[in-house]
Design an enzyme around this catalytic site. Structure first.
Site, PDB file in Angstrom:
ATOM      1  N   GLY A   9     -45.673 -87.885  16.873  1.00 14.35           N
ATOM      2  CA  GLY A   9     -45.215 -88.198  15.524  1.00 14.35           C
ATOM      3  C   GLY A   9     -44.650 -89.603  15.444  1.00 14.35           C
ATOM      4  N   SER A  10     -43.811 -89.834  14.467  1.00  7.50           N
ATOM      5  CA  SER A  10     -43.303 -91.172  14.208  1.00  7.50           C
ATOM      6  C   SER A  10     -42.267 -91.582  15.251  1.00  7.50           C
ATOM      7  CB  SER A  10     -42.658 -91.229  12.821  1.00  7.50           C
ATOM      8  OG  SER A  10     -41.450 -90.497  12.792  1.00  7.50           O
TER       9      SER A  10
ATOM     10  N   GLU B 136     -45.234 -89.068  22.002  1.00 10.08           N
ATOM     11  CA  GLU B 136     -46.201 -90.102  21.618  1.00 10.08           C
ATOM     12  C   GLU B 136     -45.777 -90.612  20.253  1.00 10.08           C
ATOM     13  OE1 GLU B 136     -50.411 -90.384  19.645  1.00 10.08           O
ATOM     14  OE2 GLU B 136     -50.553 -89.204  21.499  1.00 10.08           O
TER      15      GLU B 136
ATOM     16  N   GLY C 162     -39.260 -89.247  16.585  1.00 13.67           N
ATOM     17  CA  GLY C 162     -39.362 -89.056  18.024  1.00 13.67           C
ATOM     18  C   GLY C 162     -38.134 -89.554  18.759  1.00 13.67           C
TER      19      GLY C 162
ATOM     20  N   CYS D 258     -53.978 -92.406  16.175  1.00 13.13           N
ATOM     21  CA  CYS D 258     -52.958 -93.111  16.947  1.00 13.13           C
ATOM     22  C   CYS D 258     -53.542 -94.287  17.716  1.00 13.13           C
ATOM     23  CB  CYS D 258     -52.272 -92.154  17.905  1.00 13.13           C
ATOM     24  SG  CYS D 258     -53.394 -91.242  18.971  1.00 13.13           S
TER      25      CYS D 258
END
Length: 495
Positions: free
Chosen positions: A211-212, A235, A216, A272
């Site tokens: 996620g962001s 991630e 995160g 991503c």
């Protein structure tokens, strides 16, 4: 079957505690399932997800703005991933079994009998992603690799596709139950507060998140500030720069530009590994031609209103930076669908404003930075934060390539040569990770065979009687595992 009456409300802290406590209770039993049997269970989950494809894709279409072809392909990737990891654990090298027999002559002193194997961590918290409602969601890579490792999973569903998540969770739980997996091996919870409670629960052993960077980092800080810190595999973000040498631009610029536009606009820029920056020689592109190329891309919608608002804000900030020119301005259709945008600056301005121009803007936009001298390619690589990928378009004997390749290898998890980073293959050799802020755990991958290793830890047994050892470490090798014995790697015991 999930229907309109399915409870999609946020999970309470009590519900989180119950899910974790059940996972704790079954962890020894799930850990004890031998790898081939566990592999068969993962394959059963894949089979039942495939059997429900029509229903699941329809739910995904209703909750996201993704098309049927994309969703069917993503579901196929998800079930392939489950079956691939089943093959990995059946092969057995993921356990890294090592046996050193007792040796009285071992310098500088006698060596005891030592046997080492990787052991499951325990219950794992998984946070589903928004941009991949199958492949990085309920039954996606993090869940699959944790289950393959022998860890029960409590998954926090993403709010962008709650009904799909509920149904996928039902299928996973039912499939595991039908093959006699212990009840509590897998559970789904909902809600941000429930997610925080999950990360901080004393019995959670590790967290996987996609996620962001903002969210995160909040969860990462919670995970490492607990009384007992735990691994957080997040991630978070990446701009995945692309470096083009003069020779490559001179020989095949049209091909490179077409590949670049297709890559950064793929999936409405919501991958991503989307290339967010392209380094080209100054004066090499014709703005009108590039504008036409970008404008020819079909309009499509971003996943949801939250991502749409974040993208609009990021695009405005990026295009408004000093010395940034809009080459192709994306249009917005009446239904909210967008076409890509393309911006341009110079490598010198990129270096001077790296904090803003090398920040991820999640969506269909990318930035061309024109350089005067190839040494600027290495200078840009030097200021990069950690990335998932970097791409080089060049000839092998270009003078700048060795230094650029070496510098990028320090900064990224995967270096791509004369290709494009979008599309992450599920293989033995894949590395999907990178230094912070690409991930919080650069030693690991979240895709491929190595992803299982995030949820295992090594234990050595010294002089333990044979009958008390785990089956993986016994002399007769009942599981048929590849093992390193007295320094020699032996594979002949594999079935």
């Amino acid at each position: 079957m999930s229907d309109d009456n399915t409870d999609l409300s946020d999970s309470s802290n009590l519900e989180v505690s119950i899910a974790v406590e059940k996972a704790v209770a079954v962890a020894p039993r799930w850990r004890a399932v031998d790898p081939p049997t566990r592999a068969g269970m993962l394959s059963t989950v894949a089979d039942q997800l495939d059997a429900a494809a029509d229903e699941l894709v329809a739910l995904a279409i209703a909750e996201t703005h993704l098309g049927e072809a994309r969703l069917r392909g993503e579901l196929a990737r998800t079930t392939f991933q489950l079956r691939f990891l089943a093959e990995v654990i059946s092969e057995g090298s993921h356990l890294q079994v090592c046996i050193d027999h007792r040796d009285a002559t071992w310098p500088p002193g006698a060596r005891p009998d030592l046997r080492r194997v990787l052991r499951p961590l325990g219950p794992v918290a998984v946070f589903a992603a928004s941009n991949f409602p199958f492949a990085f969601s309920v039954a996606g890579g993090d869940s699959a690799s944790a289950l393959a490792a022998g860890c029960p999973v409590v998954l926090k569903a993403h709010p962008g596709h709650l009904r799909l998540s509920a149904r996928c969770g039902e299928i996973v739980i039912k499939a595991l139950s039908e093959v006699s997996a212990p009840d509590g091996t897998f559970a789904v919870i909902r809600g941000d507060e429930a997610g925080r409670a999950l990360v901080t629960h004393r019995d959670i052993s590790a967290v996987a998140f996609t996620g962001s960077a903002r969210v995160g980092r909040i969860l990462f800080d919670l995970a490492v500030s607990r009384p007992t810190p735990i691994p957080f595999y997040g991630e978070l973000g990446s701009v995945n720069p692309v470096f083009v040498t003069r020779r490559a631009a001179a020989d095949r610029l049209d091909e490179i530009l077409r590949g670049y536009v297709a890559s950064f606009s793929l999936g409405t820029g919501q991958f991503c590994t989307q290339p967010g920056v392209l380094l080209l020689p100054a004066g090499s592109i014709d703005a009108d031609e590039v504008r036409a190329l970008v404008g020819a891309q079909p309009a499509s919608r971003l996943l949801n209103d939250r991502i749409e608002a974040t993208y609009a804000e990021g695009l405005k900030a990026l295009s408004g930076r000093p010395n940034v020119e809009v080459i192709a301005e994306g249009r917005t259709e009446p239904d909210g669908a967008r076409t890509p945008s393309l911006l341009r600056t110079t490598a010198a301005d990129l270096l001077a404003d790296a904090e803003h121009l090398l920040a991820e803007c999640f969506g269909p936009v990318s930035l061309v930075a024109e350089y005067d001298e190839e040494i600027q390619l290495i200078e840009v690589a030097d200021v990069l934060e950690g990335q998932l990928t970097a791409t080089i378009h060049a000839e092998p004997d270009d003078a700048v390539v060795p230094g650029l390749l070496d510098k990028l290898s320090d900064k990224v998890g995967r270096v791509v040569w004369n290709g494009w980073p979008t599309g992450v293959s599920v293989t033995w050799a894949m590395q999907h990770g990178g230094p912070y802020p690409a991930t919080t755990a650069p030693l690991h991958t979240s895709v491929g065979a190595g992803s299982i290793g995030r949820f295992l830890r090594p234990v050595s047994y010294e002089s333990v009687p044979e009958q008390l050892l785990p089956a993986s470490l016994r002399e007769e090798n009942p599981l048929g595992l590849p093992r390193r014995v007295d320094g020699t790697y032996l594979t002949e015991a594999i079935r």
